[in-house]
Design a protein around this motif. Structure first.
Motif, PDB file in Angstrom:
ATOM      1  N   LEU A 138       0.739  -1.117  -0.130  1.00 26.11           N
ATOM      2  CA  LEU A 138      -0.120   0.016   0.098  1.00 26.11           C
ATOM      3  C   LEU A 138       0.817   1.356   0.176  1.00 26.11           C
ATOM      4  O   LEU A 138       1.983   1.414   0.755  1.00 26.11           O
ATOM      5  CB  LEU A 138      -0.912   0.074   1.236  1.00 26.11           C
ATOM      6  N   SER A 139       0.511   1.993  -0.953  1.00 30.03           N
ATOM      7  CA  SER A 139       1.375   3.448  -1.048  1.00 30.03           C
ATOM      8  C   SER A 139       0.356   4.540  -0.695  1.00 30.03           C
ATOM      9  O   SER A 139      -0.890   4.521  -1.333  1.00 30.03           O
ATOM     10  CB  SER A 139       2.032   3.640  -2.129  1.00 30.03           C
ATOM     11  N   THR A 140       0.590   5.460   0.283  1.00 27.51           N
ATOM     12  CA  THR A 140      -0.495   6.432   0.642  1.00 27.51           C
ATOM     13  C   THR A 140       0.215   7.942   0.323  1.00 27.51           C
ATOM     14  O   THR A 140       1.574   7.798   0.678  1.00 27.51           O
ATOM     15  CB  THR A 140      -1.051   6.405   1.971  1.00 27.51           C
TER      16      THR A 140
ATOM     17  N   GLY B  13      -2.741  10.148   4.251  1.00 28.56           N
ATOM     18  CA  GLY B  13      -3.348   8.992   4.251  1.00 28.56           C
ATOM     19  C   GLY B  13      -4.042   8.446   3.090  1.00 28.56           C
ATOM     20  O   GLY B  13      -4.399   7.240   2.873  1.00 28.56           O
ATOM     21  N   THR B  14      -4.077   9.223   2.036  1.00 27.85           N
ATOM     22  CA  THR B  14      -5.054   8.956   0.923  1.00 27.85           C
ATOM     23  C   THR B  14      -4.429   7.727   0.245  1.00 27.85           C
ATOM     24  O   THR B  14      -3.353   7.850  -0.144  1.00 27.85           O
ATOM     25  CB  THR B  14      -5.324  10.002  -0.115  1.00 27.85           C
ATOM     26  N   VAL B  15      -5.052   6.643  -0.177  1.00 24.85           N
ATOM     27  CA  VAL B  15      -4.513   5.617  -0.918  1.00 24.85           C
ATOM     28  C   VAL B  15      -3.814   5.978  -2.282  1.00 24.85           C
ATOM     29  O   VAL B  15      -4.809   6.772  -3.044  1.00 24.85           O
ATOM     30  CB  VAL B  15      -5.311   4.278  -0.764  1.00 24.85           C
TER      31      VAL B  15
ATOM     32  N   ARG C 251      -8.559   6.841   2.706  1.00 27.43           N
ATOM     33  CA  ARG C 251      -7.508   6.709   3.434  1.00 27.43           C
ATOM     34  C   ARG C 251      -7.160   5.285   3.893  1.00 27.43           C
ATOM     35  O   ARG C 251      -7.998   4.463   4.184  1.00 27.43           O
ATOM     36  CB  ARG C 251      -7.439   7.782   4.441  1.00 27.43           C
ATOM     37  N   PHE C 252      -5.966   5.250   4.307  1.00 26.12           N
ATOM     38  CA  PHE C 252      -5.545   3.981   5.202  1.00 26.12           C
ATOM     39  C   PHE C 252      -6.301   3.462   6.307  1.00 26.12           C
ATOM     40  O   PHE C 252      -6.619   2.636   6.419  1.00 26.12           O
ATOM     41  CB  PHE C 252      -4.054   4.122   5.569  1.00 26.12           C
TER      42      PHE C 252
ATOM     43  N   LEU D 202       5.541  10.394   0.454  1.00 29.36           N
ATOM     44  CA  LEU D 202       4.355   9.269   0.556  1.00 29.36           C
ATOM     45  C   LEU D 202       4.969   8.374   1.661  1.00 29.36           C
ATOM     46  O   LEU D 202       6.006   8.289   2.226  1.00 29.36           O
ATOM     47  CB  LEU D 202       4.285   8.589  -0.840  1.00 29.36           C
TER      48      LEU D 202
END
Length: 429
Positions: free
Chosen positions: A43-45, A49-51, A74-75, A133
Motif C-alpha cells: 500500500l502506498s499513501t 493517508g489517501t491511498v 485513506r489507510f 508518501l
C-alpha cells in the motif's frame, strides 16, 4: 550446440538452451506482477493517508475493487474501529516522529468480519528531503492471531485451574486443621495450685500430624497427663493418634499407674497393627500423674516413658535439667515392652516441660545438616526458668516460628507449672 561436420540430434537437449528458457521466463515475471501477486499486501499513501497505490493481494483481503479505494479512501478507512483509533492515536504519530515503524498489529475491516495484520511502514522523501508518501507492507496475521488466542485460552484455563487448586488447597487445609484440632483437647482443665499451657505447631498445613497431648482429672486429688508422637503422617497417623489418646484416657481411669497405662496402650497398638497387617504402627509417649499438695504447695510427679525424649524440669532458681528415662521401648512394637519411670517434685516456681522431637530436630545451619538438639533446648528454657508455664510456652512458640523452613516435623509442647509463692497480705513470709 552442433559440432562441426555433424547434424544435431533432435532428441538431444542442449544445456545452454535450457538456461535461456529459464532466463526468458524470469523476464516475463515482471516487477508489476510480483507486486500485484505478492503473498503480502502492499500500500502506498499520500502523507494525508489517501491511498495512491494498492496491490491485488490487499484488495482481495479487503473484498474491494481498486477504483473503490485508490484516491477515495485513506489507510485508516481500511481498518476496524479499534484499528482506526489505534492508528490515529499511536501508529501515525509514531511514524511521523520516527519515519519508520514495523511489526505493528492492526485489524483490516472485511465485509464478513475482520482480519489481523502486522504492518510495517516507511516514509519516502524527495531529493530535497520533504516527505512525499508512505509505503506500507501488511502481513497476514490470522495464523498468529489464532495461535495467540489459543495461548490466551490456555493461559486463562491454567490460571483458572491454579485458582481452583488454591481454593481446594485452602479448603483442604481448613478441613485438616479442624480434624487436627479434634485430635487435641479443646482446653486444658483447671488444676488447683498449678498452671497448664500447651501448643501444637504444624510444620506442614497440608498434612495431618501424629503428635498428641492431653491433661485430665483422675479423681478428686490427681490429674493424668500424656504427650507423644505417632510414627508417620496423614490419615493413618491421625487414626492411631485418636486411638492412642482415648486408650490412654480409658486405661488411666482403670489404673492410673503410668507403666500400667503405657502397657495397655502397647497391647492395643500391637494387637491392632502388628498382627500381620503389613502396616505396623507405633508411637513414643510419656504418661504421668500429678498430685498437688495444698498444704505445702508442692506437686508430686510420677511418669513413665516409652522411647520418648526426656522431660525437662525448670526450677525456680533459674536452672533446668532433664528428667532421665533411658531405655524405654517404643509403644506398640513388641507384645510386651519395658517402660522407664521417673519421679520429681515441683515446688513453687518450678515447671515440668514435655515436648516432641520436632523442636530438637529442627535444622538450624545453612546447609541444613545441623540440628537444634537437646542441649540447645535445655539452654533455651533455662533462661525462662522460674517463669510461669504460659510464658515458657509462648517463648517456645516464638522459637518454633523462628526455625522457618528448617522445621520439618510437627511439635507438641505441654508445660505444667506451680506458680511462684505469693505471700498473703500482712504475712512476713
Amino acid at each position: 550446440m552442433c559440432r562441426t561436420g555433424q547434424h544435431p540430434d533432435p532428441h538431444e537437449t542442449d544445456g545452454d538452451d535450457a538456461s535461456g528458457a529459464t532466463f526468458a521466463s524470469l523476464l516475463e515475471d515482471s516487477a508489476e506482477d510480483l507486486y500485484e501477486s505478492a503473498p503480502c499486501g502492499y500500500l502506498s499513501t499520500l502523507m494525508d493517508g489517501t491511498v495512491a497505490k494498492i496491490n491485488t493481494t490487499l484488495l482481495t483481503w479487503l473484498g474491494l475493487e481498486r477504483d473503490e479505494v485508490v484516491g477515495r479512501m485513506r489507510f485508516a478507512d481500511l481498518l476496524t474501529v479499534g484499528g482506526r483509533l489505534y492508528h490515529e492515536t499511536h501508529f501515525a504519530p509514531l511514524l511521523r516522529m520516527q519515519g519508520e515503524i514495523s511489526g505493528i498489529a492492526l485489524e483490516l475491516k472485511q465485509s464478513d468480519g475482520r482480519m489481523p495484520v502486522l504492518v510495517s511502514s516507511v516514509v519516502k522523501h524527495g531529493t530535497t528531503g520533504e516527505p512525499l508518501l508512505i509505503r506500507s507492507t501488511l502481513f497476514d496475521a490470522r495464523d498468529r492471531r489464532a495461535y495467540e488466542e489459543e495461548l490466551l485460552r490456555g493461559r486463562k484455563a491454567a490460571e483458572e485451574a491454579r485458582r481452583q487448586a488454591e481454593a481446594d488447597r485452602n479448603r483442604l487445609e481448613d478441613a485438616l486443621a479442624v480434624l487436627q484440632q479434634s485430635l487435641l483437647p479443646d482446653t486444658l482443665p483447671w488444676i488447683p495450685g498449678m498452671e497448664a499451657a500447651a501448643h501444637y505447631h504444624t510444620a506442614h498445613p497440608d498434612r495431618l500430624g501424629g503428635d498428641f497431648y492431653d491433661v485430665f482429672p483422675l479423681d478428686g486429688e490427681r490429674f493424668g497427663f500424656f504427650l507423644g508422637d505417632v510414627c508417620g503422617k496423614g490419615p493413618q497417623a491421625a487414626a492411631v493418634t485418636s486411638l492412642t489418646r482415648y486408650t490412654l484416657r480409658a486405661a488411666a481411669l482403670h489404673d492410673a499407674d503410668p507403666v500400667s497405662a503405657l502397657s495397655t496402650l502397647n497391647r492395643v497398638l500391637h494387637d491392632r497393627y502388628a498382627g500381620g497387617t503389613g502396616d505396623p504402627r507405633y508411637c513414643t509417649a510419656v504418661f504421668g500423674t500429678i498430685e498437688p499438695d495444698p498444704d505445702t504447695g508442692h506437686v508430686a510427679v510420677h511418669l513413665a516413658s516409652g522411647g520418648h525424649p526426656p522431660a525437662l524440669v525448670l526450677r525456680a532458681d533459674g536452672t533446668a535439667h532433664f528428667l532421665p528415662t533411658p531405655g524405654g521401648l517404643l509403644v506398640g512394637i513388641l507384645p510386651s515392652a519395658r517402660f522407664v519411670t521417673a519421679t520429681t517434685v515441683l515446688a513453687p516456681g518450678d515447671t515440668l516441660l514435655l515436648y516432641t522431637d520436632g523442636i530438637t530436630e529442627a535444622r538450624t545451619s545453612e546447609d541444613r545438616t545441623q540440628l537444634f538438639g537437646d542441649e540447645a533446648l535445655r539452654a533455651f528454657v533455662a533462661d525462662r526458668a522460674g517463669e510461669p508455664a504460659p510464658a515458657v510456652i509462648k517463648a517456645l512458640t516464638g522459637l518454633l516460628h523462628g526455625f522457618g523452613a528448617g522445621l520439618d516435623d510437627d511439635t507438641a509442647l505441654l508445660a505444667l507449672g506451680v506458680p511462684p509463692h505469693t505471700p498473703r497480705p500482712g504475712s512476713n513470709r
